[in-house]
Design a protein around this motif. Structure first.
Motif, PDB file in Angstrom:
ATOM      1  N   ASP A  23       1.436   2.099  12.089  1.00  0.00           N
ATOM      2  CA  ASP A  23       1.515   1.984  13.267  1.00  0.00           C
ATOM      3  C   ASP A  23       0.951  -0.189  12.960  1.00  0.00           C
ATOM      4  N   LYS A  24       1.237  -0.378  11.679  1.00  0.00           N
ATOM      5  CA  LYS A  24       0.914  -1.779  11.765  1.00  0.00           C
ATOM      6  C   LYS A  24       2.039  -3.090  12.017  1.00  0.00           C
ATOM      7  N   LEU A  25       3.018  -2.579  11.467  1.00  0.00           N
ATOM      8  CA  LEU A  25       4.093  -2.979  11.439  1.00  0.00           C
ATOM      9  C   LEU A  25       5.287  -2.877  12.513  1.00  0.00           C
ATOM     10  N   SER A  26       5.522  -3.943  13.303  1.00  0.00           N
ATOM     11  CA  SER A  26       7.234  -3.194  14.586  1.00  0.00           C
ATOM     12  C   SER A  26       8.129  -2.203  13.757  1.00  0.00           C
ATOM     13  N   ILE A  27       8.782  -1.252  15.049  1.00  0.00           N
ATOM     14  CA  ILE A  27       9.741  -0.734  14.488  1.00  0.00           C
ATOM     15  C   ILE A  27      10.540  -1.196  13.865  1.00  0.00           C
ATOM     16  N   GLU A  28      10.759  -2.514  14.358  1.00  0.00           N
ATOM     17  CA  GLU A  28      12.310  -3.746  13.489  1.00  0.00           C
ATOM     18  C   GLU A  28      12.051  -4.266  12.327  1.00  0.00           C
ATOM     19  N   GLU A  69       1.143  17.815   3.679  1.00  0.00           N
ATOM     20  CA  GLU A  69       3.113  17.352   2.946  1.00  0.00           C
ATOM     21  C   GLU A  69       2.529  15.882   3.229  1.00  0.00           C
ATOM     22  N   TYR A  70       3.118  15.080   2.601  1.00  0.00           N
ATOM     23  CA  TYR A  70       3.387  14.149   2.318  1.00  0.00           C
ATOM     24  C   TYR A  70       5.089  13.751   2.795  1.00  0.00           C
ATOM     25  N   PRO A  71       4.780  12.621   3.936  1.00  0.00           N
ATOM     26  CA  PRO A  71       5.875  12.647   4.661  1.00  0.00           C
ATOM     27  C   PRO A  71       7.105  11.321   4.271  1.00  0.00           C
ATOM     28  N   GLY A  72       6.739  10.858   3.537  1.00  0.00           N
ATOM     29  CA  GLY A  72       7.367   9.945   2.852  1.00  0.00           C
ATOM     30  C   GLY A  72       7.067   8.266   3.486  1.00  0.00           C
ATOM     31  N   VAL A  73       8.006   7.312   2.903  1.00  0.00           N
ATOM     32  CA  VAL A  73       7.545   6.029   3.090  1.00  0.00           C
ATOM     33  C   VAL A  73       7.388   6.130   4.328  1.00  0.00           C
ATOM     34  N   LEU A  74       8.631   5.828   5.546  1.00  0.00           N
ATOM     35  CA  LEU A  74       8.967   5.674   6.047  1.00  0.00           C
ATOM     36  C   LEU A  74       8.076   6.446   6.891  1.00  0.00           C
ATOM     37  N   ALA A  75       7.755   6.901   7.496  1.00  0.00           N
ATOM     38  CA  ALA A  75       6.678   7.961   7.816  1.00  0.00           C
ATOM     39  C   ALA A  75       5.604   7.769   8.118  1.00  0.00           C
ATOM     40  N   SER A  76       5.349   7.303   6.735  1.00  0.00           N
ATOM     41  CA  SER A  76       3.686   7.400   7.164  1.00  0.00           C
ATOM     42  C   SER A  76       3.785   5.873   7.630  1.00  0.00           C
ATOM     43  N   LYS A 129       1.217  -1.399   0.177  1.00  0.00           N
ATOM     44  CA  LYS A 129      -0.137   0.017  -0.318  1.00  0.00           C
ATOM     45  C   LYS A 129       0.852   1.188  -0.102  1.00  0.00           C
ATOM     46  N   GLU A 130       1.906   1.159   0.861  1.00  0.00           N
ATOM     47  CA  GLU A 130       2.606   2.703   1.181  1.00  0.00           C
ATOM     48  C   GLU A 130       3.822   2.361  -0.554  1.00  0.00           C
ATOM     49  N   VAL A 131       3.958   1.407  -0.845  1.00  0.00           N
ATOM     50  CA  VAL A 131       5.237   1.558  -1.509  1.00  0.00           C
ATOM     51  C   VAL A 131       4.823   1.230  -3.257  1.00  0.00           C
ATOM     52  N   ILE A 132       3.809   0.533  -3.898  1.00  0.00           N
ATOM     53  CA  ILE A 132       3.973   0.100  -5.204  1.00  0.00           C
ATOM     54  C   ILE A 132       2.289   0.439  -5.301  1.00  0.00           C
TER      55      ILE A 132
END
Ligand code: HEM
Ligand code: 2DC
Length: 469
Positions: A266-271, A254-261, A113-116
């Motif tokens: 908050d659906k995947l762990s930070i790691e 503003e769009y904050p980029g893939v990482l910030a999104s 959803k966020e990348v492709i």
């Protein structure tokens, strides 16, 4: 009648002998040409064993269709042990590139959803367009400084920087500043580490990294050093965004980029996020830059085609009145050129899957669990698959019959390249700006071939001349 697995032609009885012969042929650098030769010797299917690594190889589009139908719910590629060994050694998590099974799928669905997804293009395009414009401005400056109204150079280092700047701006929503004269030495080191990482991976495809590690082999030590450099730089970028997010107050529009999104979602762990974002950053440099370099080389070799593409871009610019997102829908020949580049100079020599069910290919039975490889490089040059394969003809991709399981440079299905949309957009925008600004020429006798360093690279520097229009 269907013939049994054991009757598939090829050299698969003695892996050690085959590894020795492979090594004698300088196979580490010639893998793509050896595969092509094997198809010529054995026909459209062959079985092989090199060292401990066994596979069935196919070349026909209709066989590719059978292969991908049998990839199952959790498609699995050849495991690149050098990459997993490094992560095990350093106790780092696998990202989407290296995960498998349920864990891969859960991560991949969120990342898609966020990348492709096509929806993200409106966010990516303005960021990538800025980088494209800065690249052109940089080339103009180089041309002026040369005092000769042209710039003759090996563009590969410039393209690495363009690619890293592009992928970083999408991932982090901010610029690294690589289009400037003086760049962060850490960013340059990151670029060098990626090249070293790929180069040191290829010998470890055939010799287990665990063994090389035990004997303290240089190739393993270099590989570890390369990944350490990659992870350190990515960690720095990720930490930086993480800190900014925690300090930020009101929601920005503003769009904050893939990482910030991903962090905000908050659906995947930070790691997990860190592991995949690192892979995206590392996967986004040599792949697109080399494909662009090959494309410029082909355009320099075909001046009339170059003018045709320039005319298409000019017409698209007028029709879209400068709206880049719209413009990208009006450049079929530019897109054909990129497909044509990946046909003749694919980044990946092969696509592979461990098949999830039994299949029949070329009338041979292949049991579930077998590693089946589609020889992408060989297919791209097969006259039975492509009419006059030696010719660079972007227009062939405008015909629908060319499309059936033939445009596979980014892989296929749910396990295809996650960076595909970023890569395609970044490359299209680059070509638009270059065609609008410069004529691309090459030296008279420059003939370049591919060499395998995990990905396919030009075997010598490609020196090009850029002249303002
Ligand atoms: C996987 C090609 C650029 C990140 C792949 C695969 C191919 C490929 C063939 C394997 C697909 C399969 O097995 O079906 C390319 C080409 C590129 C490119 C030709 C550019 C010309 C990029 C970029 C990124 C990226 C720019 C990052 C932004 C990845 C990742 C995977 C992958 C993360 C693994 C996906 C998964 O396992 O789920 N790529 N790639 N690639 N690529 Fe790319
Ligand atoms: C190399 O026999 C030849 O996109 C081997 O962006 C089989 C094989 C397995 C996996 C392939 C690899 C080949 C080529 C490079 C690929 C890789 C999967 C992903 C990777 C195609 C064909 C690449 C370049 C990624 C790299 C991501 C990065 C973090 C290392």
């Amino acid at each position: 009648v269907v013939r049994p697995f054991s009757e598939i032609p090829g050299l698969w009885k003695n892996g050690v002998v085959n590894l020795y012969n492979f090594w004698k042929l300088d196979g580490f650098r010639n893998l793509h040409r050896i595969m092509l030769q094997n198809f010529n010797t054995f026909g459209p299917i062959y079985r092989e064993k090199i060292g401990y690594y066994e596979s069935v190889n196919i070349i026909k589009p209709k066989d590719a269709a059978i292969l991908f139908k049998a990839e199952g719910h959790y498609p699995k590629r050849l495991k690149v042990e050098a990459w997993t060994s490094y992560r095990d050694y350093r106790n780092r998590k696998y990202g989407v590139l290296l995960k498998n099974g349920e864990d891969w799928r859960n991560n991949r669905v969120i990342l898609n959803k966020e990348v492709i997804s096509l929806k993200m293009l409106e966010n990516f395009v303005p960021l990538l367009d800025d980088v494209g414009q800065d690249f052109v401005a940089r080339v103009h400056k180089k041309i002026i400084r040369s005092g000769q109204n042209k710039w003759t150079t090996d563009l590969s280092q410039e393209l690495f920087k363009y690619a890293l700047e592009s992928v970083s701006s999408v991932l982090y929503g901010e610029r690294l500043g690589l289009m400037l004269d003086y760049i962060d030495p850490e960013a340059q080191r990151f670029i060098d580490c990626i090249t070293l990482m790929f180069k040191t991976t290829s010998p470890m495809l055939y010799i287990p990294p665990a063994l090389l590690r035990q004997v303290g082999a240089k190739v393993w030590r270099d590989h570890v050093e390369a990944w350490d450099g990659i992870f350190n730089q990515a960690d720095r970028c990720i930490q930086n965004i993480y800190r900014q997010l925690r300090q930020e107050t009101g929601a920005s529009t503003e769009y904050p980029g893939v990482l910030a999104s991903l962090l905000l979602l908050d659906k995947l762990s930070i790691e997990d996020i860190k592991a995949s974002v690192t892979e995206l950053m590392a996967g986004g440099v040599d792949t697109t830059s080399i494909t662009l370099l090959w494309t410029l080389y082909e355009l320099a070799r075909h001046p009339n085609l170059q003018e045709e593409l320039r005319a298409e871009v000019a017409a698209a610019r007028t029709a879209s009145q400068g709206d880049m997102l719209d413009m990208l829908k009006r450049i079929p020949l530019v897109k054909g050129a990129l497909k044509e580049t990946l046909r003749l100079h694919p980044v990946a020599v092969s696509l592979q899957r461990y098949i999830a069910e039994d299949i029949i290919i070329q009338n041979y039975h292949i049991p579930a669990g077998t590693l089946v490889q589609l020889g992408l490089y060989a297919m791209g040059r097969d006259p039975k698959v492509f009419f006059r394969p030696e010719q660079y003809l972007p227009s062939r991709w405008l015909r629908t019959e060319t499309q059936y399981f033939r445009s596979l440079g980014f892989g296929f299905g749910p396990r295809q390249c996650l960076g595909r949309r970023i890569a395609e957009t970044e490359m299209q925008i680059f070509l638009i700006h270059m065609l609008e600004n410069f004529r691309i020429e090459k030296q008279r006798n420059l003939e370049v071939q591919s060499m395998f360093e995990l990905i396919l690279l030009p075997d010598k520097p490609i020196i090009l001349t850029l002249k303002p229009l």
